[in-house]
Design a protein around this motif. Sequence first.
Motif, mmCIF file in Angstrom:
data_model
loop_
_atom_site.group_PDB
_atom_site.id
_atom_site.type_symbol
_atom_site.label_atom_id
_atom_site.label_comp_id
_atom_site.label_asym_id
_atom_site.label_seq_id
_atom_site.Cartn_x
_atom_site.Cartn_y
_atom_site.Cartn_z
ATOM 1 N N VAL B 29 4.877 -16.757 19.910
ATOM 2 C CA VAL B 29 5.435 -16.185 18.695
ATOM 3 C C VAL B 29 6.600 -17.032 18.194
ATOM 4 C CG1 VAL B 29 6.707 -14.211 17.772
ATOM 5 C CG2 VAL B 29 4.691 -13.838 19.191
ATOM 6 N N ALA B 30 7.485 -17.409 19.117
ATOM 7 C CA ALA B 30 8.670 -18.160 18.732
ATOM 8 C C ALA B 30 8.281 -19.514 18.136
ATOM 9 C CB ALA B 30 9.578 -18.351 19.947
ATOM 10 N N VAL B 31 7.330 -20.208 18.779
ATOM 11 C CA VAL B 31 6.939 -21.541 18.299
ATOM 12 C C VAL B 31 6.293 -21.452 16.922
ATOM 13 C CG1 VAL B 31 5.305 -23.433 18.680
ATOM 14 C CG2 VAL B 31 6.739 -22.611 20.570
ATOM 15 N N VAL B 32 5.362 -20.521 16.755
ATOM 16 C CA VAL B 32 4.672 -20.377 15.468
ATOM 17 C C VAL B 32 5.669 -20.041 14.366
ATOM 18 C CG1 VAL B 32 3.065 -18.916 14.181
ATOM 19 C CG2 VAL B 32 2.433 -19.781 16.441
ATOM 20 N N LEU B 33 6.559 -19.075 14.650
ATOM 21 C CA LEU B 33 7.536 -18.659 13.648
ATOM 22 C C LEU B 33 8.472 -19.810 13.288
ATOM 23 C CD1 LEU B 33 8.761 -15.045 14.474
ATOM 24 C CD2 LEU B 33 7.641 -15.855 12.414
ATOM 25 N N LEU B 34 8.968 -20.501 14.315
ATOM 26 C CA LEU B 34 9.907 -21.600 14.073
ATOM 27 C C LEU B 34 9.268 -22.668 13.197
ATOM 28 C CD1 LEU B 34 11.840 -22.196 17.412
ATOM 29 C CD2 LEU B 34 12.798 -21.796 15.133
ATOM 30 N N LYS B 35 8.016 -23.015 13.528
ATOM 31 C CA LYS B 35 7.300 -24.045 12.783
ATOM 32 C C LYS B 35 7.160 -23.626 11.322
ATOM 33 C CE LYS B 35 2.945 -26.564 13.120
ATOM 34 N NZ LYS B 35 2.243 -25.818 12.058
ATOM 35 N N ASP B 36 6.870 -22.339 11.152
ATOM 36 C CA ASP B 36 6.660 -21.820 9.804
ATOM 37 C C ASP B 36 7.982 -21.726 9.036
ATOM 38 O OD1 ASP B 36 4.399 -21.219 8.373
ATOM 39 O OD2 ASP B 36 4.886 -19.077 8.330
ATOM 40 N N ALA B 37 9.071 -21.518 9.756
ATOM 41 C CA ALA B 37 10.348 -21.256 9.113
ATOM 42 C C ALA B 37 11.097 -22.539 8.762
ATOM 43 C CB ALA B 37 11.214 -20.378 10.021
ATOM 44 N N LEU B 38 10.726 -23.628 9.437
ATOM 45 C CA LEU B 38 11.496 -24.866 9.317
ATOM 46 C C LEU B 38 11.709 -25.349 7.874
ATOM 47 C CD1 LEU B 38 12.940 -26.575 11.376
ATOM 48 C CD2 LEU B 38 11.011 -28.193 11.303
ATOM 49 N N PRO B 39 10.672 -25.380 7.020
ATOM 50 C CA PRO B 39 10.886 -25.870 5.643
ATOM 51 C C PRO B 39 11.965 -25.080 4.905
ATOM 52 C CG PRO B 39 8.548 -25.660 6.111
ATOM 53 C CD PRO B 39 9.260 -25.045 7.267
ATOM 54 N N ALA B 40 12.020 -23.771 5.126
ATOM 55 C CA ALA B 40 13.007 -22.947 4.437
ATOM 56 C C ALA B 40 14.411 -23.355 4.846
ATOM 57 C CB ALA B 40 12.777 -21.466 4.741
ATOM 58 N N PHE B 41 14.572 -23.691 6.134
ATOM 59 C CA PHE B 41 15.902 -24.087 6.592
ATOM 60 C C PHE B 41 16.279 -25.456 6.038
ATOM 61 C CE2 PHE B 41 19.107 -25.544 9.608
ATOM 62 C CZ PHE B 41 19.952 -24.445 9.588
ATOM 63 N N ARG B 42 15.283 -26.356 5.960
ATOM 64 C CA ARG B 42 15.567 -27.678 5.401
ATOM 65 C C ARG B 42 15.966 -27.565 3.938
ATOM 66 N NH1 ARG B 42 10.400 -30.644 7.024
ATOM 67 N NH2 ARG B 42 10.767 -31.883 5.141
ATOM 68 N N TYR B 43 15.362 -26.642 3.222
ATOM 69 C CA TYR B 43 15.648 -26.466 1.797
ATOM 70 C C TYR B 43 17.020 -25.840 1.586
ATOM 71 C CZ TYR B 43 15.242 -24.710 -2.994
ATOM 72 O OH TYR B 43 15.464 -24.433 -4.300
ATOM 73 N N GLN B 44 17.312 -24.786 2.369
ATOM 74 C CA GLN B 44 18.489 -23.970 2.091
ATOM 75 C C GLN B 44 19.683 -24.316 2.971
ATOM 76 O OE1 GLN B 44 18.128 -21.529 -0.453
ATOM 77 N NE2 GLN B 44 20.360 -21.487 -0.373
ATOM 78 N N GLY B 45 19.437 -24.805 4.173
ATOM 79 C CA GLY B 45 20.542 -25.096 5.085
ATOM 80 C C GLY B 45 21.232 -23.820 5.546
ATOM 81 N N PHE B 46 22.493 -23.965 5.969
ATOM 82 C CA PHE B 46 23.195 -22.798 6.530
ATOM 83 C C PHE B 46 23.542 -21.755 5.474
ATOM 84 C CE2 PHE B 46 23.842 -25.503 10.236
ATOM 85 C CZ PHE B 46 23.530 -24.580 11.220
ATOM 86 N N SER B 47 23.458 -22.143 4.204
ATOM 87 C CA SER B 47 23.753 -21.149 3.162
ATOM 88 C C SER B 47 22.687 -20.054 3.152
ATOM 89 C CB SER B 47 23.823 -21.824 1.787
ATOM 90 O OG SER B 47 22.544 -22.303 1.408
ATOM 91 N N PHE B 48 21.598 -20.248 3.908
ATOM 92 C CA PHE B 48 20.604 -19.185 4.100
ATOM 93 C C PHE B 48 21.279 -17.931 4.676
ATOM 94 C CE2 PHE B 48 17.153 -17.080 6.504
ATOM 95 C CZ PHE B 48 16.173 -17.012 5.521
ATOM 96 N N TYR B 49 22.258 -18.173 5.562
ATOM 97 C CA TYR B 49 22.921 -17.048 6.227
ATOM 98 C C TYR B 49 24.184 -16.574 5.522
ATOM 99 C CZ TYR B 49 19.678 -18.235 9.864
ATOM 100 O OH TYR B 49 18.524 -18.487 10.540
ATOM 101 N N THR B 50 24.720 -17.400 4.631
ATOM 102 C CA THR B 50 25.961 -17.005 3.964
ATOM 103 C C THR B 50 25.732 -16.612 2.523
ATOM 104 O OG1 THR B 50 26.348 -19.315 3.458
ATOM 105 C CG2 THR B 50 27.416 -18.438 5.439
ATOM 106 N N GLY B 51 24.577 -16.976 1.974
ATOM 107 C CA GLY B 51 24.320 -16.702 0.560
ATOM 108 C C GLY B 51 24.028 -15.235 0.304
#
Lengths: 289, 329
Positions: B29-51
Amino acid sequence: MTSDMVAVDQDLVELTPAELKELEAVLTGGRIDVVTAEATKSSVIQVKGLSAYFGHKQVLNNLNLDIKEREITALIGPSGCGKTTFLRTLNRMSHSVPGFRHEGEVSVMGQDIASVKDVESFRRKVGMLFQRPNPFPMSILDNLTLALRLFGVSKKERLEIAKAKLDEVGLYEDLKDRLHHSPFALSGGQQQRLCLARALAVEPRILLLDEPASALDPKSTRMLEDLFMRLAEHMTIVIVTHNLAQARRIAKRTAFMEAGEIVEFESTHALFTKPNDPRTRVYVEEQIG
Amino acid sequence: MGIARLRSKIFQVAAGIAAVSPLFVLLFVAVVLLKDALPAFRYQGFSFYTGLTWNMGNAYANNVVVHNGVQAAPGATFGILPFIVGTLASSLIAIVIGVPISLLSAFALVYKVPPRLAKWISPMVELLAGIPSVVYGLWGVIVLAPVIANQVGPWLAKLGSVIPFLGGSIGSGFGLLTSGIVLAVMIIPIITATSRDLLAQVPKLPIEGARALGMTSYESMRHVALPLAKRGIIGAIILGWSRALGETMAVLMVSGNASNYLPTNLYSPISTMASTIAALLDSAMNDATSLSIHALALIAVTLLVITMLTNLLARLLVQVGRRDIGTEG
């Protein structure tokens, strides 16, 4: 041993004539005459026509006995004869079992147990020790002081009481550097003595002992018995035991129970040497073998 | 003889597979989710958590923006701080309300209710735990939200001048407080059933010792039974908390589905991470760049991490609690 002797000497000064006579009887190897000793002692527990039931099942049938103050009374009898139920009725522990009820009159220190309103205050005067040591899940010191703290005794006083009681049960020297440790690392005998000190900390006048040494080795058992004998100088002790030798060693008077009834209640010496009832004789002979 | 040995072999292999499967499921579960989530983090960066702003962008636009090598619909920005706050706040309200009630019920069932009656009441607790969350949600919508809006809210708001977050606009009744209460109702059966079983296993002898010393039944529970069952009860509370953190449907129905701002008081509409994933999945599918889906996956990863952290924190608390057995003097 020597310190015990000194203690006896000091006590001699304050003994009443009757007690002196009693002591003399012990020292000269003679038997204590229960009748003369009784003259100075009043009954602290009086039981008249006590019957008790768990639901529809009768477990005690018309018990009558008087327990004298400042001596050890033993309850013996086969398993399931009701001796533990009787003991636990004396501090109303039986009453917390659903379906339990009693008939008849049980007077403890002049108060009928049926009319006890404040069970908590009542139980402070009637301490109890159980079949197995039951320390609380907290430090050795807290085991001794928890009840005192809840009753509003000041911290300074609590510490003094804790030390005094540990000393009384002969644990203070061994444990004084470990007061903040867990009690579960102690030996069974030490744990039981700690539980005794805990019970003594609230200054009970009566001690109920429910086979207190059944889980202990012979040495710890003897140590506890010596303690009980010493305590009986100023408090009343009722002990349930399966160990007849123990009853013989420490109890002044012994009641033999069978099937919810008191078969015989006599001075310990008389009960073991010349029992009146054939049922007592059979039990005693079988147990001693 | 041969059959027996074969059976034993099969059993050993099956047990081995069963034993390691939790680890593999978690890893998978963790690997699949991480792989799927990676582009969003590259796009948004840490502001994902502060925005504060969650905007999936214009899905119907013809042009696609590219940032850090990730394609996105124009105007897309993903900030989930409101969802994180909503999740933590609603689950904390659930814990604050639910834990005392659960522990009292468990205590009553073990020590106070006559056994004959407890035999009938106890299974009802399990029954409550089995009610589907959508039913609790519907109860929240029909019964609880109006009560919060019309009775409880106005009354609590009077305390607003003294206690922060209680004052201000009460709104429709759909929001933080209602979500927290619905979650509390949902986790009470779980915590009650587990702590009841734990308290029932506490050895009787120390409790009898406490009673014989002249302690009240409350005192013996508080000082003797509870410490003996403490580790397990904290575990039960974590179990309830995890359920509250991850609960989706019931919260979705009563939370008011707010996004893009933080709750200002106890009655503000909120969204939680889990309810957001469910609510936005459909529209995220319309995002031709798939980035919205990746962003939802990143929310899921975050939820997973938060759940693990709360578990870890609670275990740490238990460890510390064990070391300090609370001595005086």
